[in-house]
Design an enzyme around this catalytic site. Structure first.
Site, short mmCIF file in Angstrom:
data_model
loop_
_atom_site.label_atom_id
_atom_site.label_comp_id
_atom_site.label_asym_id
_atom_site.label_seq_id
_atom_site.Cartn_x
_atom_site.Cartn_y
_atom_site.Cartn_z
N ASN A 198 -9.52 2.97 -1.61
CA ASN A 198 -10.14 3.94 -0.71
C ASN A 198 -9.41 5.27 -0.64
O ASN A 198 -10.03 6.31 -0.43
CB ASN A 198 -10.28 3.34 0.69
CG ASN A 198 -11.31 2.21 0.71
OD1 ASN A 198 -12.26 2.21 -0.07
ND2 ASN A 198 -11.09 1.25 1.57
N HIS B 284 0.83 -1.21 0.00
CA HIS B 284 0.00 0.00 0.00
C HIS B 284 0.86 1.26 0.00
O HIS B 284 0.38 2.34 -0.31
CB HIS B 284 -0.91 -0.01 1.23
CG HIS B 284 -2.33 0.36 0.96
ND1 HIS B 284 -2.90 0.43 -0.29
CD2 HIS B 284 -3.33 0.70 1.82
CE1 HIS B 284 -4.17 0.77 -0.20
NE2 HIS B 284 -4.45 0.95 1.07
N ASP C 260 -0.53 2.32 -5.30
CA ASP C 260 -0.51 0.88 -5.53
C ASP C 260 -1.76 0.48 -6.31
O ASP C 260 -2.80 1.12 -6.17
CB ASP C 260 -0.45 0.12 -4.20
CG ASP C 260 -1.66 0.41 -3.32
OD1 ASP C 260 -1.86 1.59 -2.95
OD2 ASP C 260 -2.42 -0.52 -3.02
N ASN D 34 -6.87 6.11 3.66
CA ASN D 34 -8.29 6.33 3.38
C ASN D 34 -8.74 7.76 3.63
O ASN D 34 -9.89 8.10 3.34
CB ASN D 34 -9.15 5.36 4.19
CG ASN D 34 -8.86 3.92 3.84
OD1 ASN D 34 -8.11 3.63 2.91
ND2 ASN D 34 -9.43 3.01 4.60
#
Length: 189
Positions: free
Chosen positions: A112, A19, A91, A66
């Site tokens: 997100n 991530h 990513d 997020n």
């Protein structure tokens, strides 16, 4: 002025996770440009620099992934940066590991961090550099993107820093999506 945003999660725990591909690539770019992201503003770590006489901001939102949108929209508003002058590096599980892709339209595809950025900026045409991290059927999506790259993957990423940097610097010189897609999309690193 151009804004280049690397997405990731802050903290040592997440440093080498899939991530954090956006942070990792942005670090490669800052090393190439010989700058450090040492300033803080709007929950982000950034540096303002120049590349070939063009003003450029490199930014890592320090909110968790997020919630990246608040930081990005604050920078866009404060520095009066138009959506077409923003590049988001993130990513992408829908690309196999080792491939990159420029994209400037379409949905967040379940990412997100992108969803929050799209909602807060009210822009769906932000240029994105998608870094393929692939999928693994043995992991849930969340567990996969929050898992660390393995040694071989990190070796490939580190050995191909120039590839990522070249893609970003090409965007700075020529942000024409067709040219970028033809040159970089689906290239293997």
């Amino acid at each position: 002025m151009k804004l280049i945003v690397g997405l990731g999660n802050p903290g040592k725990k997440y440093e080498l996770t899939r991530h954090n591909a956006g942070f990792i690539v942005l670090d490669s770019l800052s090393k190439e440009l010989k700058v450090s992201l040492k300033q803080h503003k709007f929950d982000g770590e950034f540096v303002k620099t120049k590349y070939k006489s063009q003003d450029v901001i490199l930014l890592k939102p320090l909110t968790f992934m997020n919630l990246s949108g608040s930081c990005v929209v604050s920078f866009m508003n404060y520095f009066k940066i138009k959506s077409e002058d923003v590049l988001i590096i993130h990513d992408e599980i829908d690309l196999p590991f080792g491939r990159i892709q420029f994209k400037n339209k379409g949905s967040a595809a379940g990412h997100n961090g992108l969803t929050d950025i799209f909602e807060k900026t009210k822009a769906k045409d932000l240029m994105r550099l998608r870094i393929g991290v692939g999928r693994n059927a043995k992991f849930s999506t969340v567990d996969w993107v929050l898992s660390n790259f393995d040694y071989q993957e990190l070796l490939l990423i580190n050995n191909n820093e120039k590839f990522f940097v070249d893609a970003i610097l090409t965007w700075l010189k020529d942000d024409n999506i067709t040219n970028l897609m033809n040159k970089f999309n689906n290239q293997q690193f």
